[in-house]
Enzyme design. Structure first.
Site, PDB file in Angstrom:
ATOM      1  N   ALA A  64       0.865  -1.170   0.000  1.00 38.85           N
ATOM      2  CA  ALA A  64       0.000   0.000   0.000  1.00 38.85           C
ATOM      3  C   ALA A  64       0.913   1.236   0.000  1.00 38.85           C
ATOM      4  CB  ALA A  64      -0.892  -0.008   1.226  1.00 38.85           C
ATOM      5  N   GLY A 109       0.810  -5.074   1.026  1.00 35.84           N
ATOM      6  CA  GLY A 109      -0.393  -5.180   0.198  1.00 35.84           C
ATOM      7  C   GLY A 109      -0.154  -5.918  -1.112  1.00 35.84           C
ATOM      8  N   GLU A 112      -0.352  -9.494  -0.246  1.00 35.04           N
ATOM      9  CA  GLU A 112      -1.782  -9.752   0.021  1.00 35.04           C
ATOM     10  C   GLU A 112      -2.581  -9.833  -1.281  1.00 35.04           C
ATOM     11  OE1 GLU A 112      -1.784  -6.390   2.765  1.00 35.04           O
ATOM     12  OE2 GLU A 112      -2.461  -7.735   4.367  1.00 35.04           O
ATOM     13  N   GLU A 132       5.065  -5.069   7.391  1.00 37.63           N
ATOM     14  CA  GLU A 132       4.332  -3.980   8.063  1.00 37.63           C
ATOM     15  C   GLU A 132       4.874  -3.631   9.437  1.00 37.63           C
ATOM     16  OE1 GLU A 132       2.886  -6.330   6.256  1.00 37.63           O
ATOM     17  OE2 GLU A 132       1.317  -5.458   4.994  1.00 37.63           O
TER      18      GLU A 132
HETATM   19  C1  HXC Z   1       4.954   4.380  -1.551  1.00 33.33           C
HETATM   20  C2  HXC Z   1       6.846   3.414  -2.397  1.00 33.33           C
HETATM   21  C3  HXC Z   1       6.516   2.178  -1.812  1.00 33.33           C
HETATM   22  C4  HXC Z   1       5.293   2.106  -1.068  1.00 33.33           C
HETATM   23  C5  HXC Z   1       8.372   1.931  -2.859  1.00 33.33           C
HETATM   24  N1  HXC Z   1       8.001   3.208  -3.035  1.00 33.33           N
HETATM   25  N2  HXC Z   1       7.490   1.287  -2.113  1.00 33.33           N
HETATM   26  N3  HXC Z   1       6.072   4.488  -2.275  1.00 33.33           N
HETATM   27  N4  HXC Z   1       4.569   3.241  -0.962  1.00 33.33           N
HETATM   28  N5  HXC Z   1       4.871   0.983  -0.492  1.00 33.33           N
HETATM   29  C6  HXC Z   1       8.716   4.234  -3.788  1.00 33.33           C
HETATM   30  C7  HXC Z   1       9.956   4.717  -3.049  1.00 33.33           C
HETATM   31  O1  HXC Z   1       9.622   5.667  -2.061  1.00 33.33           O
HETATM   32  C8  HXC Z   1      10.738   5.327  -4.188  1.00 33.33           C
HETATM   33  O2  HXC Z   1      10.216   6.592  -4.498  1.00 33.33           O
HETATM   34  C9  HXC Z   1      10.424   4.389  -5.347  1.00 33.33           C
HETATM   35  O3  HXC Z   1       9.208   3.720  -4.997  1.00 33.33           O
HETATM   36  C10 HXC Z   1      11.503   3.345  -5.564  1.00 33.33           C
HETATM   37  O4  HXC Z   1      11.735   2.671  -4.342  1.00 33.33           O
HETATM   38  P1  HXC Z   1      13.154   2.579  -3.629  1.00 33.33           P
HETATM   39  O5  HXC Z   1      12.911   2.385  -2.179  1.00 33.33           O
HETATM   40  O6  HXC Z   1      14.034   3.714  -4.027  1.00 33.33           O
HETATM   41  O7  HXC Z   1      13.731   1.234  -4.280  1.00 33.33           O
HETATM   42  P2  HXC Z   1      14.739   0.204  -3.621  1.00 33.33           P
HETATM   43  O8  HXC Z   1      15.835   0.912  -2.861  1.00 33.33           O
HETATM   44  O9  HXC Z   1      15.146  -0.704  -4.725  1.00 33.33           O
HETATM   45  O10 HXC Z   1      13.883  -0.603  -2.555  1.00 33.33           O
HETATM   46  C11 HXC Z   1      12.781  -1.373  -2.986  1.00 33.33           C
HETATM   47  C12 HXC Z   1      11.938  -1.783  -1.755  1.00 33.33           C
HETATM   48  C13 HXC Z   1      11.587  -0.532  -0.944  1.00 33.33           C
HETATM   49  C14 HXC Z   1      12.752  -2.770  -0.887  1.00 33.33           C
HETATM   50  C15 HXC Z   1      10.699  -2.510  -2.275  1.00 33.33           C
HETATM   51  O11 HXC Z   1      11.025   0.436  -1.838  1.00 33.33           O
HETATM   52  C16 HXC Z   1      10.607  -0.762   0.147  1.00 33.33           C
HETATM   53  O12 HXC Z   1      10.969  -1.319   1.195  1.00 33.33           O
HETATM   54  N6  HXC Z   1       9.360  -0.346  -0.050  1.00 33.33           N
HETATM   55  C17 HXC Z   1       8.343  -0.425   0.974  1.00 33.33           C
HETATM   56  C18 HXC Z   1       7.844  -1.826   1.113  1.00 33.33           C
HETATM   57  C19 HXC Z   1       6.811  -1.935   2.224  1.00 33.33           C
HETATM   58  O13 HXC Z   1       7.092  -1.636   3.392  1.00 33.33           O
HETATM   59  N7  HXC Z   1       5.604  -2.350   1.859  1.00 33.33           N
HETATM   60  C20 HXC Z   1       4.502  -2.490   2.819  1.00 33.33           C
HETATM   61  C21 HXC Z   1       3.744  -1.204   2.889  1.00 33.33           C
HETATM   62  S1  HXC Z   1       2.500  -1.291   4.134  1.00 33.33           S
HETATM   63  P3  HXC Z   1      11.152   7.864  -4.811  1.00 33.33           P
HETATM   64  O14 HXC Z   1      10.178   8.968  -4.983  1.00 33.33           O
HETATM   65  O15 HXC Z   1      12.079   7.986  -3.647  1.00 33.33           O
HETATM   66  O16 HXC Z   1      11.870   7.458  -6.091  1.00 33.33           O
HETATM   67  C22 HXC Z   1       1.242  -2.151   3.393  1.00 33.33           C
HETATM   68  C23 HXC Z   1       0.001  -2.306   4.225  1.00 33.33           C
HETATM   69  C24 HXC Z   1      -1.139  -2.926   3.433  1.00 33.33           C
HETATM   70  O17 HXC Z   1       1.327  -2.598   2.299  1.00 33.33           O
HETATM   71  C25 HXC Z   1      -2.453  -2.788   4.175  1.00 33.33           C
HETATM   72  C26 HXC Z   1      -2.997  -1.396   4.212  1.00 33.33           C
HETATM   73  C27 HXC Z   1      -4.327  -1.300   4.892  1.00 33.33           C
END
Ligand code: HXC
Length: 258
Positions: A64, A109, A112, A132
Site C-alpha cells: 500500500a 499489500g 496480500e 508492516e
Molecule cells: C509508496 C513506495 C513504496 C510504497 C516503494 N516506493 N514502495 N512508495 N509506498 N509501499 C517508492 C519509493 O519511495 C521510491 O520513491 C520508489 O518507490 C523506488 O523505491 P526505492 O525504495 O528507491 O527502491 P529500492 O531501494 O530498490 O527498494 C525497494 C523496496 C523498498 C525494498 C521494495 O522500496 C521498500 O521497502 N518499499 C516499501 C515496502 C513496504 O514496506 N511495503 C509495505 C507497505 S505497508 P522515490 O520517490 O524515492 O523514487 C502495506 C500495508 C497494506 O502494504 C495494508 C494497508 C491497509
C-alpha cells in the site's frame, strides 16, 4: 485508466498494475481503478482466466502507498484497510480463476494481492513479505488471514512478526507460490498455465474454484454438501455431456463453442 490496464487476448484477461515510479504501490486511485476493472471482468463471460501482474522489471506491487497512509487517522486507516479487503475479496470471488504473475517485489499489500489470487507464479527475482511491523503497523488487506491459511500458522506468524522478506525459492518451499520461473519467461508461463485451464469446461472450472474457496471458509460437512450441489449442477449443462462423450469416443473434448 491511468494505473490499471486490462488487456484481453482471446479468452484471457491480463490486468497490469502500472505505477512503476512508486513500484506499483497501491494508493486510493490504483485501488479504485482495480475495483472498476474487476467489476468489468466479473460480468464478462468471454473472459475465462485472469492474470494479474505488475508493470516494470522490479516490482509486482511494493505494498500500500506509504506516502498516502502516513497521516491517516485511526478511523481513516481502518476504512482504507476495509476498502482494500473488499477489493481483494472481489478477486477471490471472481467467477474466473486468477493467476498472480509475481515479477518482483510483492510486499505488504502486494503479497496480500498475490494471495487473493487462486494461483501464484513467481519470477526468480520475486521477493515476498509482510514487512508492516517495520512501519509500526500490521497487514491490513487480509494478510493475517490468508497467509496462515496458505502456509500454516507457525510459518505465517514468523513472517508477519519478523517482517522478513523472502526470495522466490523460499516462497516455493513454503507453498506460498506454485512455481518459480526465469524472469524472462514469467508472462509466457502464466499464459501457458491460463491456456491449460481455458480449454476445460468453463462452468466446471468456475464451480471447482468456488467449491474450493467457499469450502475453506466453512466446515467440512457443509463444504461437502456444497460440493455435491455443484457436482449435480454440472450434470444439468452441456459440458458434462461433451466431456464424457469425448472420453468414450476417444477424442479431445471441445467445450468452447465460438
Ligand atoms: C509508496 C513506495 C513504496 C510504497 C516503494 N516506493 N514502495 N512508495 N509506498 N509501499 C517508492 C519509493 O519511495 C521510491 O520513491 C520508489 O518507490 C523506488 O523505491 P526505492 O525504495 O528507491 O527502491 P529500492 O531501494 O530498490 O527498494 C525497494 C523496496 C523498498 C525494498 C521494495 O522500496 C521498500 O521497502 N518499499 C516499501 C515496502 C513496504 O514496506 N511495503 C509495505 C507497505 S505497508 P522515490 O520517490 O524515492 O523514487 C502495506 C500495508 C497494506 O502494504 C495494508 C494497508 C491497509
Amino acid at each position: 485508466m491511468a494505473f490499471v490496464e486490462l488487456r484481453k487476448e482471446n479468452r484471457l484477461g491480463i490486468v497490469t498494475i502500472n505505477r512503476p515510479k512508486a513500484l506499483n504501490a497501491l494508493n486510493t486511485q490504483v485501488l479504485a481503478e482495480l475495483e472498476q476493472t474487476l467489476r468489468e471482468i466479473a460480468v464478462d463471460d468471454k473472459i475465462g482466466v485472469i492474470i494479474i501482474t505488475g508493470a516494470g522489471e522490479k516490482a509486482f506491487v511494493a505494498g500500500a502507498d506509504i506516502v498516502e497512509m502516513q497521516n491517516k487517522s485511526a478511523e481513516a486507516a481502518s476504512d482504507f484497510a476495509r476498502k482494500g479487503q473488499n477489493i481483494f475479496r472481489l478477486i477471490q470471488d471472481l467467477p474466473q480463476p486468477t493467476i498472480a504473475a509475481v515479477n518482483g517485489f510483492a510486499l505488504g499489500g502486494g503479497c496480500e494481492l498475490a494471495m487473493a489470487c487462486d494461483l501464484r507464479l513467481a519470477s526468480e527475482n520475486a521477493r515476498f513479505g509482510q514487512p508492516e511491523v517495520n512501519l509500526g503497523i500490521i497487514p491490513g488487506f487480509g494478510g493475517t488471514q490468508r497467509l496462515p491459511r496458505l502456509i500454516g500458522r507457525a510459518r505465517a506468524m514468523e513472517l508477519i512478526l519478523t517482517g522478513r522478506t523472502i526470495k522466490a525459492e523460499e516462497a516455493l518451499e513454503l507453498g506460498l507460490v506454485n512455481k518459480v520461473v526465469p524472469s524472462s519467461e514469467l508472462l509466457n508461463e502464466a499464459v501457458e498455465l491460463a491456456k491449460t485451464i481455458l480449454v476445460k469446461g468453463p462452468e466446471a472450472v468456475r464451480r471447482a474454484k468456488s467449491a474450493v474457496n467457499k469450502g475453506l471458509e466453512i466446515d467440512t460437512n457443509t463444504g461437502c454438501e456444497l460440493e455435491a450441489t455443484l457436482f449435480g449442477l454440472c450434470f444439468a449443462g452441456k459440458e458434462q455431456k461433451e466431456g464424457m462423450a469425448a472420453f468414450l469416443e476417444k477424442r479431445t473434448a471441445n467445450f468452447i463453442q465460438e
